[in-house]
Design a protein around this motif. Structure first.
Motif, short mmCIF file in Angstrom:
data_model
loop_
_atom_site.label_atom_id
_atom_site.label_comp_id
_atom_site.label_asym_id
_atom_site.label_seq_id
_atom_site.Cartn_x
_atom_site.Cartn_y
_atom_site.Cartn_z
N ASP A 1 29.63 54.76 10.10
CA ASP A 1 29.84 54.12 11.40
C ASP A 1 30.08 52.62 11.20
O ASP A 1 29.47 51.99 10.34
CB ASP A 1 28.59 54.32 12.25
CG ASP A 1 28.70 53.60 13.57
OD1 ASP A 1 29.54 54.00 14.38
OD2 ASP A 1 27.98 52.59 13.75
N GLY A 2 31.01 52.11 12.00
CA GLY A 2 31.30 50.67 11.91
C GLY A 2 32.34 50.37 10.85
O GLY A 2 32.41 49.26 10.33
N ASN B 1 30.18 43.91 23.78
CA ASN B 1 31.45 43.28 23.42
C ASN B 1 31.98 42.53 24.64
O ASN B 1 32.62 43.11 25.53
CB ASN B 1 32.46 44.33 22.95
CG ASN B 1 33.75 43.68 22.47
OD1 ASN B 1 34.11 42.58 22.92
ND2 ASN B 1 34.46 44.35 21.57
N SER C 1 28.98 47.18 14.70
CA SER C 1 28.46 48.29 13.91
C SER C 1 27.21 48.76 14.64
O SER C 1 26.19 48.07 14.63
CB SER C 1 28.03 47.82 12.52
OG SER C 1 28.86 48.25 11.52
N MET C 2 27.31 49.90 15.32
CA MET C 2 26.16 50.35 16.12
C MET C 2 24.89 50.41 15.28
O MET C 2 23.82 50.01 15.76
CB MET C 2 26.46 51.72 16.73
CG MET C 2 25.38 52.20 17.68
SD MET C 2 25.72 53.90 18.23
CE MET C 2 24.64 53.95 19.69
N TYR D 1 27.27 49.78 25.33
CA TYR D 1 28.70 50.08 25.25
C TYR D 1 29.02 50.93 26.48
O TYR D 1 29.01 52.16 26.41
CB TYR D 1 29.15 50.75 23.97
CG TYR D 1 30.58 50.35 23.65
CD1 TYR D 1 31.62 50.61 24.56
CD2 TYR D 1 30.90 49.63 22.52
CE1 TYR D 1 32.90 50.18 24.33
CE2 TYR D 1 32.20 49.21 22.27
CZ TYR D 1 33.20 49.47 23.19
OH TYR D 1 34.48 49.03 22.95
N LYS E 1 32.95 54.80 24.91
CA LYS E 1 33.60 54.82 23.59
C LYS E 1 32.79 55.64 22.59
O LYS E 1 33.37 56.39 21.80
CB LYS E 1 33.78 53.40 23.05
CG LYS E 1 34.23 53.43 21.59
CD LYS E 1 34.48 52.09 20.96
CE LYS E 1 35.02 52.28 19.55
NZ LYS E 1 35.28 51.04 18.82
N LEU E 2 31.46 55.50 22.65
CA LEU E 2 30.63 56.10 21.60
C LEU E 2 30.47 57.60 21.82
O LEU E 2 30.60 58.10 22.95
CB LEU E 2 29.27 55.39 21.54
CG LEU E 2 29.39 53.88 21.28
CD1 LEU E 2 28.03 53.22 21.27
CD2 LEU E 2 30.14 53.60 19.99
N PHE F 1 21.29 47.10 23.80
CA PHE F 1 22.64 47.38 23.29
C PHE F 1 23.40 48.10 24.39
O PHE F 1 22.87 49.06 24.99
CB PHE F 1 22.54 48.26 22.05
CG PHE F 1 23.87 48.82 21.55
CD1 PHE F 1 24.40 50.00 22.09
CD2 PHE F 1 24.60 48.17 20.57
CE1 PHE F 1 25.61 50.52 21.64
CE2 PHE F 1 25.81 48.69 20.10
CZ PHE F 1 26.31 49.86 20.65
N TRP G 1 26.72 40.72 18.70
CA TRP G 1 27.60 41.89 18.69
C TRP G 1 28.17 42.03 17.28
O TRP G 1 29.00 41.25 16.87
CB TRP G 1 28.72 41.80 19.73
CG TRP G 1 29.51 43.08 19.82
CD1 TRP G 1 30.80 43.31 19.42
CD2 TRP G 1 29.03 44.34 20.33
NE1 TRP G 1 31.15 44.61 19.65
CE2 TRP G 1 30.10 45.27 20.20
CE3 TRP G 1 27.82 44.78 20.87
CZ2 TRP G 1 29.98 46.61 20.60
CZ3 TRP G 1 27.70 46.10 21.26
CH2 TRP G 1 28.76 47.01 21.14
#
Ligand code: P6P
Length: 335
Positions: free
Chosen positions: A117-118, A209, A246-247, A263, A275-276, A261, A243
């Motif tokens: 991830d990321g 973001n 990278s989760m 998103y 998105k996730l 956090f 931010w």
């Protein structure tokens, strides 16, 4: 806490004392940890290992795959297919599920993962990670199918991630709190560095973001505007922003010192809920955060209660310090 016991000893003690980790689940977690060690080794080589840059392929999400995405995916598959503990696997990098090859015995667990991830951060040497979620295959039915994976996050029996940063640290829950294990490269094993991880219920740090601000829904905009208003605003305190994109890194910071956090859904692709991905990003991270005293919602409901309909479905994610998540969720419900 016994100082610096190994991951193996920790899992054996959980198995013996709490009866939480049946033998095959302990085997699965040790195999995943060993796979993460191999991935960490590949990541740490960077340009020296010829593993940077993109492959000439796209994944099911239509995203260009990095070479390390594919390497990490293959490492996890090869490590897990022969052990007899799994019925099947699902990965962000694979269109459909992968059942255990007939030449190997099939087990009772389902492993879902985002192998790396990321990955947009790989080539710029910023922390990335592997996220994994473990479910039990529903009883009955010979051959495992995609439907077997479509279980709400509250059904997970284990979840975790491995962050490849200044340290390589495995973070794990089996439903009795969160423990962190740092890779001791001299011994070549993961060593317990913290257990009973707790997220502070309040925070002064948010992760989102900000470049998407003009696309956000009103509740998200209200929350962030109030944070930006600082001491003089309705929150009466100043906020900091992070931010990392990278989760794994943002969630690790939140598990370590608190924060929220986000998103959220936005107007860029209104047909997508976020998105996730639910199954192998939001569910494992949501359970870890809840096990550490935090909260995780999609703005309206607990992430772990969402009934999945598709393997790669996306979701809006708000997670972290409980009181902040409840505030953001309240803004959505009362909008
Ligand atoms: P953006 C990484 O690609 C990821 O899936 C998460 O790890 C991360 O939080 C998010 O996407 C970053 O997205 O739009 O800020 O690049």
């Amino acid at each position: 806490m016994s100082h610096h016991i190994s991951l193996t000893r920790y899992l054996v003690e959980r198995q013996r004392e709490d009866g939480l980790i049946p033998g095959n689940l302990r085997l699965l977690l040790e195999v995943v940890a060993r796979a993460c060690k191999s991935i960490s080794h590949a990541v740490n080589k960077g340009a020296l290992g010829g593993v940077l840059g993109t492959a000439d392929t796209e994944n099911v999400q239509g995203e260009v795959q990095k070479k390390l995405d594919i390497i990490a995916n293959e490492v996890l598959i090869e490590a897990n297919e022969w052990g007899g503990h799994l019925a099947g696997m699902a990965s962000e990098e694979m269109d459909t599920i992968l059942s255990v090859p007939n030449r190997y015995p099939a087990g009772e667990y389902l492993l879902l993962f985002d192998p790396l991830d990321g990955s947009s951060n790989i080539d710029v040497n910023v922390s990335i990670g592997t996220i994994f979620s473990v479910l039990k295959k529903p009883e009955g039915g010979a051959e495992v199918g995609e439907q077997d994976f479509l279980q709400p996050g509250r059904q997970q029996v284990a979840a975790g991630y491995c962050i490849y940063g200044p340290q390589t640290t495995l973070v794990l829950t089996v439903g009795k709190g969160v423990a962190m294990f740092t890779l001791d490269r001299e011994q070549g094993s993961f060593v317990l560095v913290q257990e009973h991880v707790q997220i502070p219920p309040d925070t002064q740090e948010f992760a989102i973001n900000m470049s998407n601000m003009r696309h956000w829904d009103a509740p998200v905009k209200r929350y962030i505007d109030e944070c930006l208003a600082g001491k003089e605003g309705p929150r009466g305190k100043n906020f900091n922003m992070r931010w990392i994109a990278s989760m794994v890194a943002d969630v690790h910071r939140i598990l370590t010192r608190g924060g929220v956090f986000m998103y959220p859904w936005d107007k860029r692709e209104p047909h997508k809920p976020g998105k996730l991905r639910l199954m192998y990003e939001a569910n494992p991270m949501g359970w870890l955060v809840e096990q550490a005293g935090g909260a995780a919602t999609n703005g309206r409901e607990r992430i772990l209660d969402i009934a999945p309909t598709e393997l790669h479905q996306r979701v809006s994610v708000i997670l972290g310090s409980k009181n902040e998540v409840e505030r953001v969720t309240g803004y959505h419900l009362n909008a």
